[in-house]
Scaffold this active site. Structure first.
Site, PDB file in Angstrom:
ATOM      1  N   HIS A  21      32.367  33.431  45.069  1.00  0.00           N
ATOM      2  CA  HIS A  21      32.353  34.097  43.770  1.00  0.00           C
ATOM      3  C   HIS A  21      31.258  35.160  43.812  1.00  0.00           C
ATOM      4  CE1 HIS A  21      34.517  30.770  41.501  1.00  0.00           C
ATOM      5  NE2 HIS A  21      34.128  30.105  42.585  1.00  0.00           N
TER       6      HIS A  21
ATOM      7  N   ASP B 204      38.416  37.181  39.176  1.00  0.00           N
ATOM      8  CA  ASP B 204      38.657  35.799  38.750  1.00  0.00           C
ATOM      9  C   ASP B 204      39.346  35.841  37.381  1.00  0.00           C
ATOM     10  OD1 ASP B 204      37.030  32.825  39.413  1.00  0.00           O
ATOM     11  OD2 ASP B 204      38.166  33.087  37.564  1.00  0.00           O
ATOM     12  N   ILE B 205      40.387  35.079  37.231  1.00  0.00           N
ATOM     13  CA  ILE B 205      41.195  35.139  36.007  1.00  0.00           C
ATOM     14  C   ILE B 205      40.490  34.443  34.831  1.00  0.00           C
ATOM     15  CG2 ILE B 205      42.647  33.068  36.236  1.00  0.00           C
ATOM     16  CD1 ILE B 205      43.930  36.605  35.533  1.00  0.00           C
TER      17      ILE B 205
ATOM     18  N   HIS C  12      36.506  30.343  49.370  1.00  0.00           N
ATOM     19  CA  HIS C  12      36.259  31.593  48.646  1.00  0.00           C
ATOM     20  C   HIS C  12      34.821  31.650  48.199  1.00  0.00           C
ATOM     21  CE1 HIS C  12      37.589  28.538  45.736  1.00  0.00           C
ATOM     22  NE2 HIS C  12      36.742  29.098  44.889  1.00  0.00           N
TER      23      HIS C  12
END
Ligand code: 5GP
Length: 136
Positions: A94, A28-29, A92
């Site tokens: 996490h 994750d950016i 998605h």
């Protein structure tokens, strides 16, 4: 095309962790913890429970070795799996290493990591996954 499909296609760069025919995993950016990874199916479906069964059931199995590797790299009580989905309309999950419930709050300030730090985290997780595979 969603931003995540562009990442899968390589049109947008990412710190890739793993890929299969059906799934893609990358850092994750805007991580809330070091090792925060996203796992996505390679199909564009917005909501997690609209994802076809075949993808939905295999997603956890794809995520498992990644979560184990994250836990090795970033010692924690456990790696938790969370779905939010309010920002990017491409289903998605996490994967986030946590010690307490607050560690997975998305209101927490995001970590600001340099490119070098992202690359180091990427390499650490990949190396742990490779170690695990070589033990089989
Ligand atoms: P959600 O949709 O689950 O609320 O949040 C989407 C997540 O994707 C956020 O944690 C955000 O930091 C991450 N994200 C959004 N755009 C990008 C991107 O272009 N690259 C990467 N690696 N992560 C992204």
């Amino acid at each position: 095309m969603t931003i995540f499909s562009k990442i899968i296609a390589g049109d947008i760069p990412s710190y890739k962790i793993a890929e299969s025919e059906k799934f893609f995993a990358f850092l994750d950016i805007f991580p809330i913890k070091k090792g925060h990874t996203l796992v996505i199916p390679k199909i564009e479906v917005d909501k997690i429970f609209d994802v076809p069964d075949e993808f939905l059931s295999e997603l956890l199995v794809f995520a498992k070795p990644i979560a184990r590797a994250i836990e090795k790299c970033f010692p924690c009580d456990r790696v938790n799996i969370i779905t939010v989905g309010l920002e990017v309309p491409h289903a998605h999950v996490h994967l986030i290493p946590i010690n307490r419930p607050q560690d997975m709050h998305f209101d927490n300030p995001k970590l600001k990591l340099s490119k070098e730090e992202f690359v180091k985290i990427q390499q650490q997780i990949i190396a742990e996954m490779e170690k695990a595979v070589s033990k089989w």
